[in-house]
Design an enzyme around this catalytic site. Structure first.
Site, PDB file in Angstrom:
ATOM      1  N   LYS A  38     -37.558  54.207  37.040  1.00 49.40           N
ATOM      2  CA  LYS A  38     -37.035  55.525  36.656  1.00 49.40           C
ATOM      3  C   LYS A  38     -36.990  56.468  37.860  1.00 49.40           C
ATOM      4  O   LYS A  38     -37.498  56.142  38.938  1.00 49.40           O
ATOM      5  CB  LYS A  38     -37.921  56.131  35.572  1.00 49.40           C
ATOM      6  N   ARG A 133     -48.137  62.846  24.694  1.00 55.75           N
ATOM      7  CA  ARG A 133     -46.765  63.132  25.153  1.00 55.75           C
ATOM      8  C   ARG A 133     -45.748  62.581  24.151  1.00 55.75           C
ATOM      9  O   ARG A 133     -45.108  63.364  23.449  1.00 55.75           O
ATOM     10  CB  ARG A 133     -46.582  62.525  26.554  1.00 55.75           C
ATOM     11  N   HIS A 161     -49.631  54.764  26.643  1.00 55.94           N
ATOM     12  CA  HIS A 161     -49.674  55.177  28.053  1.00 55.94           C
ATOM     13  C   HIS A 161     -51.012  55.859  28.334  1.00 55.94           C
ATOM     14  O   HIS A 161     -51.467  56.698  27.537  1.00 55.94           O
ATOM     15  CB  HIS A 161     -48.536  56.144  28.372  1.00 55.94           C
ATOM     16  N   ARG A 213     -46.890  47.819  33.167  1.00 51.60           N
ATOM     17  CA  ARG A 213     -45.754  48.620  33.617  1.00 51.60           C
ATOM     18  C   ARG A 213     -46.081  49.215  34.988  1.00 51.60           C
ATOM     19  O   ARG A 213     -46.816  50.192  35.095  1.00 51.60           O
ATOM     20  CB  ARG A 213     -45.465  49.754  32.629  1.00 51.60           C
ATOM     21  N   TYR A 259     -37.371  81.339  60.757  1.00 44.02           N
ATOM     22  CA  TYR A 259     -37.255  82.528  59.902  1.00 44.02           C
ATOM     23  C   TYR A 259     -38.588  83.266  59.820  1.00 44.02           C
ATOM     24  O   TYR A 259     -39.655  82.668  59.779  1.00 44.02           O
ATOM     25  CB  TYR A 259     -36.814  82.099  58.497  1.00 44.02           C
ATOM     26  N   CYS A 305     -36.602  75.151  57.569  1.00 45.30           N
ATOM     27  CA  CYS A 305     -35.321  75.703  57.118  1.00 45.30           C
ATOM     28  C   CYS A 305     -34.660  74.759  56.130  1.00 45.30           C
ATOM     29  O   CYS A 305     -35.190  73.682  55.859  1.00 45.30           O
ATOM     30  CB  CYS A 305     -34.405  75.923  58.328  1.00 45.30           C
ATOM     31  N   MET A 306     -33.500  75.121  55.625  1.00 45.79           N
ATOM     32  CA  MET A 306     -32.824  74.298  54.620  1.00 45.79           C
ATOM     33  C   MET A 306     -32.449  72.926  55.193  1.00 45.79           C
ATOM     34  O   MET A 306     -32.571  71.906  54.531  1.00 45.79           O
ATOM     35  CB  MET A 306     -31.562  75.013  54.142  1.00 45.79           C
ATOM     36  N   ASP A 307     -32.047  72.936  56.487  1.00 42.33           N
ATOM     37  CA  ASP A 307     -31.504  71.699  57.059  1.00 42.33           C
ATOM     38  C   ASP A 307     -32.220  71.258  58.333  1.00 42.33           C
ATOM     39  O   ASP A 307     -31.916  70.209  58.883  1.00 42.33           O
ATOM     40  CB  ASP A 307     -30.026  71.914  57.402  1.00 42.33           C
TER      41      ASP A 307
HETATM   42  C1  LIG Z   1     -44.604  55.470  30.145  1.00 38.51           C
HETATM   43  C2  LIG Z   1     -44.882  55.130  31.574  1.00 38.51           C
HETATM   44  N1  LIG Z   1     -45.260  53.881  31.875  1.00 38.51           N
HETATM   45  C3  LIG Z   1     -45.521  53.528  33.154  1.00 38.51           C
HETATM   46  C4  LIG Z   1     -45.400  54.431  34.172  1.00 38.51           C
HETATM   47  C5  LIG Z   1     -45.714  53.986  35.584  1.00 38.51           C
HETATM   48  O1  LIG Z   1     -46.867  54.617  36.008  1.00 38.51           O
HETATM   49  P1  LIG Z   1     -47.314  54.403  37.509  1.00 38.51           P
HETATM   50  O2  LIG Z   1     -46.196  54.950  38.364  1.00 38.51           O
HETATM   51  O3  LIG Z   1     -48.583  55.197  37.636  1.00 38.51           O
HETATM   52  O4  LIG Z   1     -47.500  52.930  37.688  1.00 38.51           O
HETATM   53  C6  LIG Z   1     -45.041  55.748  33.891  1.00 38.51           C
HETATM   54  C7  LIG Z   1     -44.995  56.743  35.028  1.00 38.51           C
HETATM   55  N2  LIG Z   1     -44.871  58.075  34.655  1.00 38.51           N
HETATM   56  C8  LIG Z   1     -45.208  59.092  35.449  1.00 38.51           C
HETATM   57  C9  LIG Z   1     -45.717  59.080  36.701  1.00 38.51           C
HETATM   58  O5  LIG Z   1     -45.874  60.407  37.067  1.00 38.51           O
HETATM   59  N3  LIG Z   1     -45.477  61.211  36.066  1.00 38.51           N
HETATM   60  C10 LIG Z   1     -45.063  60.420  35.075  1.00 38.51           C
HETATM   61  O6  LIG Z   1     -44.608  60.814  33.923  1.00 38.51           O
HETATM   62  C11 LIG Z   1     -44.759  56.109  32.568  1.00 38.51           C
HETATM   63  O7  LIG Z   1     -44.378  57.374  32.244  1.00 38.51           O
END
Ligand SMILES: Cc1ncc(COP(=O)(O)O)c(CNc2conc2O)c1O
Length: 363
Positions: A38, A133, A161, A213, A259, A305-307
Site C-alpha cells: 500500500k 480502527r 491487526h 502481513r 529564507y 526550500c521547496m526545491d
Molecule cells: C492492516 C495492516 N496490516 C499490515 C500492515 C503492515 O504493517 P508493518 O508495515 O508494520 O509490517 C499494516 C500497516 N499499516 C500501517 C503502518 O503505519 N500506519 C499504518 O496504518 C496494516 O495497516
C-alpha cells in the site's frame, strides 16, 4: 522513464526486498507471506515491489484502498490482492470484475454489501481485537458469520491487526492474540488466518497463524528501535536517496543563507546547494540533518526550500560532487530511522513522504 535533468533520485534495491522477506519468513516460520504494498509500496513503487515480493514467494498482496488494487491490476499484476481498508459497497461489482479480495470490517458493511453483491465476492473478515480502527467486535463473530453464510460472499480469510507489536511490553499484544484465537473457534477451517505485521512476524511467531502481513520490514526498515534491538539478522534498506552539488561558493563571515536569513556564517565557509527540497519530501524539519559527501557527514544549514537546500562543506568541492541523503557512502550510512529521529516521527513516514517528483530507479 525519459532522460531526467536533475541529479536527484531514489534507488530501489529489489535484492533488498528479497533479502528482507527471507529474514521475515525465517522468523515467522512455515506460513504464507502477504506483501503489504500500500501507499505506493511505502513510497518505493508498488508495482516493482509487488513483482519482487511475488517472485520471492509472497502468496498475495495487500493494499489499503480499492484504487490501489485497481492500479496494480492495470499494471498487469494478476496475483491475489486484498484491500485491507474500507471499500464502499459500490466497489463490490468492480472487485468481482477484477478479482479483488475485500475486507468485511463491520456487521453493517456485511448487511449493506450482501444486497449489492452478485457473483463470487471474495472476502476476508476483519476482527477488531484492540486496534480500534476497522473490524467487527469479537462478540459479533457468530452473528456476522451467520450473515456471511446467507450471502454471496466467499469467506477466504480472517484477520486482525496488532496495535503494539513493535513495543517491548507485550501485554496488549497477548490480549489481542487471545481475543483473536477465541474468535477462530467459530470461523471454521481452510481460511487464511493472519494477524502479524512486521514486528509480530519478526518477534512473535506465536501469532503467525498461517500467514503474516509484512510491510515496513520488507522495505528494510525496522518497525521500532526495540524491534531492531531484538533482530537476529539486520534488515537491508531497500531505498537510497542521492543527488549532486549544483552550486558551491565561499561566503565570508556574516553572510546569510536561505529564507529568513536564519543561518549566518561565522567565518569564511564553503556552502553547497543541493537540488532537493520540501516538495520532494525533504521536509523543513530536516534542517540540521546531515548528508554524506565524500563519505563524510555535512549538515543541512538554513531553511530547506521547496526545491533546494544548502549544506556547509568542509572544503571547496566541484559542482557535480555526489551527495547521499539516505544510504551508504564510504564507510558511513544514513538511514530512515535517523531522519525519523530528526523529525520526531516514526521511520514509516520517511519513504512514504518522498514525493512523485523524486524518480525511483530500480536496481
Ligand atoms: C492492516 C495492516 N496490516 C499490515 C500492515 C503492515 O504493517 P508493518 O508495515 O508494520 O509490517 C499494516 C500497516 N499499516 C500501517 C503502518 O503505519 N500506519 C499504518 O496504518 C496494516 O495497516
Amino acid at each position: 522513464m525519459g532522460k531526467l535533468y536533475r541529479p536527484t533520485r531514489a534507488i530501489i534495491e529489489l535484492d533488498a526486498i528479497a533479502h528482507n522477506l527471507a529474514i521475515i519468513k525465517k522468523a515467522a516460520g512455515d506460513v504464507r507471506m502477504i506483501a503489504v504494498v500500500k501507499a505506493n509500496g511505502y513510497g518505493h513503487g508498488a508495482e516493482a515491489v509487488a513483482r519482487q515480493a511475488l517472485k520471492s514467494g509472497a502468496a498475495l498482496l495487500a493494499v489499503a484502498t480499492p484504487d490501489e488494487a485497481l492500479e496494480l491490476r492495470g499494471q498487469g499484476i494478476d496475483a491475489d490482492i486484498l484491500v485491507m481498508g474500507a471499500s464502499p459497497v459500490s466497489f463490490i461489482p468492480v472487485a468481482v470484475e477484477h478479482n479483488v479480495i475485500l475486507t468485511a470490517y463491520s456487521a453493517d458493511w456485511v448487511r449493506q454489501a450482501r444486497n449489492a453483491a452478485s457473483g463470487d465476492v471474495r472476502i476476508h473478515l476483519k476482527v477488531d481485537t484492540g486496534m480500534g480502527r476497522l473490524g467487527i467486535q469479537p462478540e459479533e463473530t457468530e452473528e456476522v458469520l451467520a450473515m456471511l453464510r446467507r450471502s454471496p460472499f466467499h469467506l477466504e480469510g480472517v484477520f486482525t491487526h496488532f496495535a503494539t507489536a513493535d513495543e517491548a511490553d507485550s501485554d496488549l499484544l497477548n490480549r489481542q492474540g487471545e481475543r483473536f484465537t477465541a474468535v477462530l473457534k467459530h470461523t471454521g477451517t481452510g481460511l487464511l488466518i493472519h494477524a502479524a505485521n512486521s514486528a509480530a512476524a519478526l518477534l512473535h511467531p506465536e501469532f503467525a497463524f498461517n500467514a503474516v502481513r509484512a510491510g515496513i520490514a520488507m522495505y528494510g526498515i525496522a518497525p521500532s528501535a526495540y524491534v531492531e534491538s531484538e533482530l537476529k539478522s539486520p534488515l537491508k534498506p531497500a531505498m537510497s536517496l542521492s543527488t549532486e552539488l549544483v552550486h558551491v561558493k565561499k561566503l565570508p563571515a556574516g553572510s546569510t543563507v536561505s529564507y529568513g536569513a536564519t543561518y549566518v556564517t561565522e567565518k569564511d565557509e564553503w556552502i553547497g546547494t543541493l537540488p532537493i527540497g520540501y516538495a520532494d519530501g525533504l521536509l523543513r524539519g530536516l534542517q540540521g540533518q546531515e548528508v554524506l559527501i565524500r563519505g563524510k557527514r555535512v549538515p543541512i544549514i538554513g531553511r530547506i526550500c521547496m526545491d533546494q537546500c544548502m549544506v556547509r562543506l568542509q572544503q571547496e568541492m566541484p559542482a557535480g560532487e555526489p551527495v547521499q541523503l539516505l544510504g551508504v557512502q564510504g564507510g558511513e550510512q544514513i538511514r530512515a530511522e535517523e531522519w525519523a529521529r530528526c523529525l520526531e516521527t516514526i521511520p514509516y513516514e520517511i519513504p512514504c513522504m518522498l514525493t512523485a517528483r523524486v524518480p525511483r530507479f530500480l536496481r
